[in-house]
Write an enzyme that holds these catalytic residues in place. Sequence first.
Site, short mmCIF file in Angstrom:
data_model
loop_
_atom_site.label_atom_id
_atom_site.label_comp_id
_atom_site.label_asym_id
_atom_site.label_seq_id
_atom_site.Cartn_x
_atom_site.Cartn_y
_atom_site.Cartn_z
CG HIS A 1 -7.03 7.06 4.49
ND1 HIS A 1 -7.59 6.20 3.17
CD2 HIS A 1 -8.51 7.51 5.20
CE1 HIS A 1 -8.98 6.76 3.32
NE2 HIS A 1 -9.65 7.01 3.67
CG ASP B 1 -5.11 1.72 4.41
OD1 ASP B 1 -5.87 1.82 5.65
OD2 ASP B 1 -5.28 2.73 3.95
CD GLU C 1 -1.92 5.85 2.83
OE1 GLU C 1 -2.34 7.59 2.07
OE2 GLU C 1 -2.55 5.20 3.07
CG ASP D 1 -2.24 0.90 0.81
OD1 ASP D 1 -3.05 1.10 0.66
OD2 ASP D 1 -2.08 2.44 1.17
#
Length: 217
Positions: free
Chosen positions: A181, A186, A25, A23
């Site tokens: 988030h 996540d 960001e 994941d």
Amino acid sequence: MTDELNFRPMGNRFRGFLPVVVDVETGGFNPKTDALLQIAAVFLRMDQDGFIQRDRTLSCHVQPFEGANMDPKSLEVNGINPWHPLRIALPEDEALQRVFREVRQDIKRNHCTRAILVGHNAGFDLAFVNATAERAQVKRNPFHPFSNLDTVTLSALAYGQTVLAKAVKEAGLPWDNAEAHSATYDAEKTADIFCDVMNRWNQQILTQDPLNMDKAL
């Protein structure tokens, strides 16, 4: 890390691919222009009965590349302040090299030939990994360049849900909105979904033919 005596390499489970849950960001949606701010990779392990579980998580905060776009709306969602004095972030090349090195070691350990990225909307994460590797000139990207395993599709099949939080809850697993988030949180919840779906399928095969375990693998 769990008991090595109950470890079975995944080389034959996914056609030689090693699933690694990732994941990211970011500062936006464009992998060419927007900053990669955090990357998390969850490594999995399979036991002697073919059931998969989370093994360990590697997470890195990443320094925005020079000239990177960072949309305030994206930063509001992920809660990242790229310039916070206590944020220990690595340059893009160091962050990816660290992740890629661990992935290559796990490929070897599992008798696989290449990694395949598992993600929730996996194309998004893979696009940022590939674009960052190209921009930072990081060689030997261990991930398949375009194939992925997307838990959105798996969640739709198994739970009738496509949103990660709803899929996690439908699977009977805990979900904390305050932690969402974060790439680490996540990625770990995505890994839980992936393992749950794979293990449900494995259990079904074993229930139908308990003497032929290899059908599940």
